[in-house]
Design a protein around this motif. Structure first.
Motif, short mmCIF file in Angstrom:
data_model
loop_
_atom_site.label_atom_id
_atom_site.label_comp_id
_atom_site.label_asym_id
_atom_site.label_seq_id
_atom_site.Cartn_x
_atom_site.Cartn_y
_atom_site.Cartn_z
N ASP A 31 -2.70 7.36 -1.98
CA ASP A 31 -3.10 7.09 -3.45
C ASP A 31 -1.95 6.29 -3.93
O ASP A 31 -0.86 6.76 -4.56
CB ASP A 31 -3.14 8.71 -3.88
N ASN A 32 -2.38 4.98 -4.19
CA ASN A 32 -1.26 3.98 -4.64
C ASN A 32 -0.02 4.01 -4.16
O ASN A 32 0.94 4.02 -4.93
CB ASN A 32 -1.17 4.08 -6.21
N GLY A 33 0.32 4.28 -3.00
CA GLY A 33 1.47 4.38 -2.27
C GLY A 33 2.09 5.81 -2.11
O GLY A 33 3.20 6.03 -1.43
N ARG A 34 1.34 6.68 -2.44
CA ARG A 34 1.88 8.19 -2.26
C ARG A 34 0.71 8.81 -1.35
O ARG A 34 -0.60 8.71 -1.67
CB ARG A 34 1.90 8.76 -3.49
N PHE B 109 5.12 -1.57 -0.29
CA PHE B 109 5.37 -0.50 0.53
C PHE B 109 6.33 0.75 -0.12
O PHE B 109 7.29 0.12 -0.62
CB PHE B 109 5.66 -0.70 2.11
N HIS B 110 5.85 1.89 0.01
CA HIS B 110 6.70 2.81 -0.53
C HIS B 110 6.86 3.89 0.40
O HIS B 110 6.31 4.24 0.93
CB HIS B 110 6.35 3.55 -1.86
N PHE B 111 8.32 4.59 0.59
CA PHE B 111 8.46 5.79 1.43
C PHE B 111 7.95 6.84 0.66
O PHE B 111 8.15 7.15 -0.58
CB PHE B 111 9.91 5.88 1.51
N THR B 112 7.34 7.65 1.34
CA THR B 112 6.49 8.79 0.77
C THR B 112 6.50 9.98 1.87
O THR B 112 6.42 9.82 3.01
CB THR B 112 5.13 8.54 0.49
#
Length: 91
Positions: free
Chosen positions: A81-84, A63-66
């Motif tokens: 889109d791939n974490g974004r 997981f990524h903060f976006t």
């Protein structure tokens, strides 16, 4: 019968008024979560002053903060889109 129907309608209207007026302090700077395919793979979704924030999963499962500024200007699907977060324009 007519009195019962009137009572039900008035009760429903009263309940609707109470439900819509609860929590006005929370909604001052927040918008509703916009629709989009990103919701299937993103969590902790919130909006504030026109920016969409979320934690989104990439292809590896991390997981990524976006964030997506001006998300309201996206005319198509908001996607992960791939974490974004990304605006997929309509074709």
């Amino acid at each position: 019968m007519k009195n019962t129907l009137v009572a039900l309608v008035l009760g429903a209207l009263s309940l609707s008024t109470i439900m819509s007026s609860s929590g006005p302090a929370q909604a001052q700077h927040r918008d509703r979560e916009p629709r989009g395919s990103y919701r299937r793979t993103c969590t902790d979704i919130r909006t504030e002053r026109g920016t969409l924030f979320a934690r989104c999963k990439d292809r590896r499962g991390n997981f990524h903060f976006t964030r997506m500024p001006d998300y309201r200007r996206c005319p198509g699907d908001i996607e992960n889109d791939n974490g974004r977060l990304r605006c997929a324009r309509r074709r």
